[in-house]
Design a protein around this motif. Structure first.
Motif, PDB file in Angstrom:
ATOM      1  N   HIS A 232      54.519  65.098  41.967  1.00 55.60           N
ATOM      2  CA  HIS A 232      53.908  63.772  42.142  1.00 55.60           C
ATOM      3  C   HIS A 232      52.457  64.000  42.543  1.00 55.60           C
ATOM      4  O   HIS A 232      52.186  64.656  43.533  1.00 55.60           O
TER       5      HIS A 232
ATOM      6  N   HIS B  41      57.519  69.738  37.722  1.00 57.46           N
ATOM      7  CA  HIS B  41      56.982  68.379  37.793  1.00 57.46           C
ATOM      8  C   HIS B  41      56.594  68.134  39.239  1.00 57.46           C
ATOM      9  O   HIS B  41      57.330  68.496  40.157  1.00 57.46           O
TER      10      HIS B  41
ATOM     11  N   ASP C  38      48.771  61.736  42.804  1.00 59.13           N
ATOM     12  CA  ASP C  38      48.052  60.468  42.684  1.00 59.13           C
ATOM     13  C   ASP C  38      48.941  59.359  42.120  1.00 59.13           C
ATOM     14  O   ASP C  38      48.527  58.589  41.258  1.00 59.13           O
ATOM     15  N   GLY C  39      50.186  59.316  42.583  1.00 59.47           N
ATOM     16  CA  GLY C  39      51.109  58.272  42.156  1.00 59.47           C
ATOM     17  C   GLY C  39      51.699  58.473  40.772  1.00 59.47           C
ATOM     18  O   GLY C  39      52.394  57.605  40.260  1.00 59.47           O
ATOM     19  N   LEU C  40      51.423  59.608  40.149  1.00 58.86           N
ATOM     20  CA  LEU C  40      51.936  59.899  38.813  1.00 58.86           C
ATOM     21  C   LEU C  40      52.760  61.180  38.813  1.00 58.86           C
ATOM     22  O   LEU C  40      52.542  62.068  39.636  1.00 58.86           O
ATOM     23  N   MET C  41      53.690  61.283  37.872  1.00 55.56           N
ATOM     24  CA  MET C  41      54.401  62.538  37.674  1.00 55.56           C
ATOM     25  C   MET C  41      53.554  63.406  36.759  1.00 55.56           C
ATOM     26  O   MET C  41      53.037  62.930  35.747  1.00 55.56           O
ATOM     27  N   LYS C  42      53.393  64.658  37.138  1.00 56.16           N
ATOM     28  CA  LYS C  42      52.545  65.569  36.387  1.00 56.16           C
ATOM     29  C   LYS C  42      53.288  66.888  36.209  1.00 56.16           C
ATOM     30  O   LYS C  42      53.983  67.342  37.116  1.00 56.16           O
TER      31      LYS C  42
END
Length: 155
Positions: free
Chosen positions: A80, A78, A82-86
């Protein structure tokens, strides 16, 4: 009589202790408590977690994972972005000399795709780990309803 009761209690508790703590060794690599969370029967994927300790003086790498219970097993992490968890696939995971790599929710993990069936709480399934230097080891993934308790102190 007391000895009989003590032995009976020990026999009854032992399976649960073994179910919770299981460890594996290959070369300088020590794998601690491989586990997976029980998923709904219709879930197409699952994830496996464990901690890899490198007790040697040379770094190693986890190169691949395989299991007969899934069509495909991949190393993932996982991040971070662009401000998201991916979640994304990684080709290998470094295990530093004298250090560790944690495979845990929201971190590194093994993704299992195209499952033949979801494992239930209390069941186990095999997972083969291949390391660059230490070689190959087969571990048993313990399926649990909930994540195991985290140790209070980390190394």
């Amino acid at each position: 009589m007391l000895l009989k009761k003590t032995l009976l209690l020990a026999a009854l508790l032992s399976p649960s202790l073994f179910a919770m703590a299981h460890e594996y060794q290959v070369g300088d690599i020590h794998i601690e408590h491989p586990w997976s969370r029980e998923m709904p029967p219709v879930a197409p994927t699952a994830a496996a977690y464990f901690i890899v300790h490198n007790k040697g003086s040379a770094a190693d790498r986890l190169l691949s994972v395989t299991t007969p219970v899934a069509g495909k097993a991949e190393l993932h992490e996982h991040i971070h972005a662009d401000g998201l968890m991916k979640m994304q696939q990684v080709q290998s995971v470094a295990i530093p000399a004298g250090g560790e790599a944690r495979f845990e929710p929201m971190g590194y993990h093994v993704m299992l795709f195209n499952l033949k069936q979801q494992a239930k709480d209390g069941e186990r399934f095999p997972l083969t780990l291949t390391f660059e230097k230490a070689g190959t080891v087969e571990v048993e993934i313990a399926v649990q309803k909930d994540a195991p308790e985290q140790k209070a102190a980390h190394h």
